[in-house]
Write a protein that holds these residues in place. Structure first.
Motif, mmCIF file in Angstrom:
data_model
loop_
_atom_site.group_PDB
_atom_site.id
_atom_site.type_symbol
_atom_site.label_atom_id
_atom_site.label_comp_id
_atom_site.label_asym_id
_atom_site.label_seq_id
_atom_site.Cartn_x
_atom_site.Cartn_y
_atom_site.Cartn_z
ATOM 1 N N SER A 112 42.439 37.905 49.267
ATOM 2 C CA SER A 112 42.675 38.806 49.023
ATOM 3 C C SER A 112 42.440 39.548 50.325
ATOM 4 N N THR A 113 42.946 40.616 50.446
ATOM 5 C CA THR A 113 42.373 41.747 51.680
ATOM 6 C C THR A 113 41.433 42.766 50.597
ATOM 7 N N ASP A 114 41.627 43.009 49.436
ATOM 8 C CA ASP A 114 40.470 43.456 48.954
ATOM 9 C C ASP A 114 39.196 43.499 48.763
ATOM 10 N N ASN A 139 36.803 40.363 46.693
ATOM 11 C CA ASN A 139 36.053 39.564 48.209
ATOM 12 C C ASN A 139 34.551 39.165 47.588
#
Lengths: 105, 704
Positions: free
Chosen positions: B499-501, B505
């Motif tokens: 995830s890039t959230d 993270n």
């Protein structure tokens, strides 16, 4: 292995190895080293430039030299081929000997 | 004086021989020759087949004369062999009568079950000669390693911190930077990493000779070659796997492994081997002849009344562990590893099979397990059971132990995973697991070190994946994602996979810290999985058995990428090691038996001295330092507040012992530098009577 050449002078054993140091060759070399036990050996120098292979039995001769030739014996392996260096390192025998390019008495 | 029997008495096939000695089994160096000894209860005759190393055709076939057979054992000394250049096997003649269990085939060359080195797969992944009539070749090794005074370490079991690992996967990835990747020698170079983490025991996934090409195939999903990477399928029980040794091509795997063990011991790290005595690589009736099937099928395997293979292992056959001969072999094997390799303990794969009778029925007092528990050579070895099998036997808490066996505590994993992901119903179980599972072991008189506590192991999700995936993603295994467990008790924190959230993270990072903390504050033996200390991922694959690929290999760049995880892992390990009160061998008595004024353990909730025992996500407990190790050592008093709820909670604190104040040792809600404190550097809490524990986080306090 063809016959090794060995000299003993001033506490230094010099042995020129050729070909394979394996289970066939090792006992003879070990027998020779046994004759020098208690003779004041301080260094055992194996000239290994012409050594092509060292087996488990061959390494055991080096351990024997280190442990049974007398107290504080230093063992040298001079100019061994890379394959021999690899075997020594992989199996962890590097602690028993010093690998060098040349030997100055 | 030399022995007087070191001369040949006759010639067979041009070779000088004499009658051998039945014991020890296997091939042993004797003056001038080699003593070969092999058992078969039903063979009518036996040939010794001798090869020069790696040559396809034998140079000699020596039939055993009838007078070289004592009981059911053929033995012969052959003189003048070049033992380093030798490979040997046997041919057995006997009945072909599968209904009665016999599958003799004189055309097959068979490996010695006692072979201490095995050729044929000398270099990992190097394509073998598939037409070789003798693919797994017994070799002879000298047993004269120079141990330099080493011996097994004998660490107290309750003080162990186990690191489960795969030798090849540990350093195979190019990022490892070692000179001999994927080998025992490579692992030796990385001992400082283990030391830095603070573990004192490695549990090596199978390192016995197995065939990585067993069931090898190309994955339809990825086009990659799949191998038996894990190795839970034994070819030979006495031999280290040549392909795991850098020096395997020189047949020096024995020396390489022994050197590794010696070096680990020098650094205070014990070595436990994962041993797979439940089945062999010969599979069922369709499988190959490697050894046991052709030597004495009926003895070595559990067979149905009409001669088919029982399959309690899920792998085609079941080793006949409670046959007295097989029992003897297993005992000989473990004694050999303990004495010749200085191995500190064994973890038995699918150990419940070891408790089944020859007809498959579970036994109350299995002779094999009893023999191992009381063996004089194994008496200081750790014995750990995976206390279930693939035939439905589940014995966590009931494995026949004679007080000697510990168990992989599957209930620890299940309860604690549920609790970690916020299931209040798991609280009751979590309380038991944190205390060392007295509900499973106390009534049997077994202490906390019967429980090997783990959240992750090779089988299932690794820790990063446990907090990153709701479901398994095993497509790369080429079985349409049908393999591997569907019951993972995992939670992806709001997004499936990477995830890039930042919120996702951050939550994953906190959950990983929570997992480390829960393991480190639990009584029993904690076990962590290789890579979990650096947030390694297996990309959602929960069954990497066939993945000799970056999916399984440890990516050492994780150390930098996930530096915060690594720092926390080290800190939490150091915290456990600094506090003997976390490493009791006996169970808590819930009372004050040393006069400290507080019980050895007390449970709390958001109100001090007021615990909920079930259906809660807020648990707290206090461990009295004066009760550490049954009161035999002095430690600080600890308090641990666990909030697995998705909201922040205040926890009212019990009073610290007179003259001390609470200090913060661990706070999983904090970032690096403030999440775990070195012993002695913990910041004081002030005079607060209550602490606020953030959502899904844990605080551990120390009184001093």
């Amino acid at each position: 292995m063809s016959d090794f050449i060995a000299t003993f002078e001033n506490g230094v054993v010099k042995i020129i190895l050729e070909g394979k140091l394996d289970a066939l060759a090792a006992p003879k070399l070990a027998d020779h080293l046994k004759t020098l036990v208690g003779q004041g050996v301080s260094k055992v120098v194996f000239f290994a430039e012409k050594l092509t292979f060292i087996s488990s039995a061959g390494l055991r001769v080096i351990v024997f030299a280190k442990q049974k030739m007398g107290a504080d014996v230093s063992v040298f392996l001079i100019k061994p081929p890379q394959e021999v260096v690899d075997v020594v390192n992989m199996t962890g025998f590097e602690g028993f000997l010093q690998i060098q390019e040349t030997f100055e008495a | 004086m030399d022995r007087i029997d070191i001369f040949p008495t006759r010639e067979i096939g041009g070779f000088p021989v004499r009658a051998g000695t039945p014991l020890p089994f296997g091939a042993s160096l004797v003056p001038g020759g080699v003593n070969f000894s092999i058992f078969s209860s039903a063979a009518t005759s036996c040939d010794l087949v001798l090869f020069r190393k790696r040559e396809r055709e034998p140079f000699a076939i020596l039939p055993f004369p009838e007078d070289f057979r004592i009981g059911d054992v053929f033995s012969m000394v052959v003189f003048g062999l070049e033992e380093e250049e030798l490979e040997y096997g046997y041919r057995m003649d006997g009945p072909w009568d599968p209904e009665h269990g016999h599958r003799f085939d004189k055309g097959k060359i068979l490996m010695d079950p006692y072979a201490r080195a095995i050729g044929g797969r000398d270099v990992w992944g190097e394509d073998p000669d598939w037409s070789d009539p003798y693919p797994h070749r017994a070799r002879i090794v000298p047993d004269d390693f120079d141990w330099q005074g080493d011996r097994p370490l004998r660490l107290p079991t309750e003080d162990l911190l186990v690191y489960e690992m795969h030798v090849r996967g540990f350093t195979r990835h190019e990022s490892s930077g070692v000179k001999y990747p994927g080998t025992f020698a490579g692992m030796r170079e990385k001992i400082p990493h283990l030391k830095e983490l603070g573990v004192n025991c490695v549990e090596l996934m199978p390192i016995h000779e197995y065939d990585e090409f067993e069931n090898s195939r190309i994955s339809e999903a990825t086009g990659e070659r799949l191998l038996n990477y894990w190795g839970y399928s034994n070819v030979g029980f006495f031999a280290p796997k040549a392909g795991l040794a850098a020096s395997g091509r020189y047949s020096m795997q024995v020396d390489e492994l022994k050197t590794l063990v010696r070096n680990l011991h020098q650094e205070g790290i014990e070595v436990i081997l994962d041993v797979v005595f439940n089945h062999t690589a010969e599979g069922d009736h369709r499988g190959p002849y490697i050894s046991y099937r052709g030597l004495d099928n009926k003895t070595y395997y559990m067979l149905t009344p009409d001669g088919w293979y029982y399959n309690f292992s899920g792998c085609g056959n079941t080793l006949n562990c409670n046959n007295p001969v097989v029992r003897g072999m297993i005992l000989d094997c473990l004694r050999y590893w303990a004495s010749e390799y200085h191995i500190d303990g064994f973890r038995f794969d699918l150990a419940s099979i070891l408790g089944r009778a020859q007809n498959g029925a579970p036994m109350a007092a299995p002779p094999l397990l009893e023999s191992l528990a009381f063996d004089p050579i194994l008496s200081r070895c750790k014995l750990i059971a995976e206390a279930w099998d693939a035939g439905g036997l589940y014995q966590v808490g009931s494995f026949p132990s004679w007080g000697r066996w510990a168990e992989w505590n599957g209930k620890y994993r299940d309860d604690m995973r549920d609790f970690l992901r916020g299931e209040a119903k798991a609280a009751g179980g979590a309380i038991q697991r944190i205390m060392g599972s007295p509900d499973l072991y106390a009534h049997k008189g077994q202490g906390t070190s019967s429980s090997v506590n783990f959240l992750t192991c090779h089988d299932g999700f690794c820790l990063m994946d446990l907090v990153s995936y709701n479901g398994k993603h095993n497509e790369a295994n080429g079985e349409n994602n049908n393999d591997g467990s569907n019951d993972n008790a995992s939670w992806n924190c709001g997004w499936e996979g990477p995830s890039t959230d930042p919120w996702v993270n951050a939550l994953r990072l906190r959950q990983i810290k929570n997992a480390w903390t829960l393991l480190m504050v639990s009584q029993g033996i904690p076990m962590v999985l290789m890579g979990d200390e650096m947030g390694n991922t297996q990309q959602g694959n929960n069954n990497c058995y066939c993945q000799d690929s970056p999916i399984s290999w440890l990516d050492w760049t994780d150390l930098e990428r996930n530096g915060e995880i690594h720092r926390f892992a080290k800190g939490s390990v150091a915290f456990r090691m600094a506090h003997p009160v976390l490493r009791n061998s006996g169970h808590f008595q819930h009372r004050d038996y040393v006069g400290s004024g507080i019980p050895d353990i007390s449970w709390h909730g958001t109100k001090a001295w007021n615990a909920s025992w079930s259906d809660t996500l807020t648990l707290a407990f206090m461990l009295c330092g004066k009760h550490a190790k049954g009161g035999s050592v002095q430690d600080d008093t600890l308090y641990c507040a666990i909030n697995m709820h998705w909201e922040m909670h205040g926890f009212e604190l019990p009073d610290p012992p007179p003259g001390t104040r609470w200090h913060v040792a661990i706070n999983t809600a904090m970032g690096s530098g403030q999440d775990v404190w070195e012993s002695g550097a913990e910041p004081p809490l002030g005079d607060a009577r209550e602490i606020l524990v953030a959502d899904r986080s844990i605080m551990v306090l120390v009184a001093r």
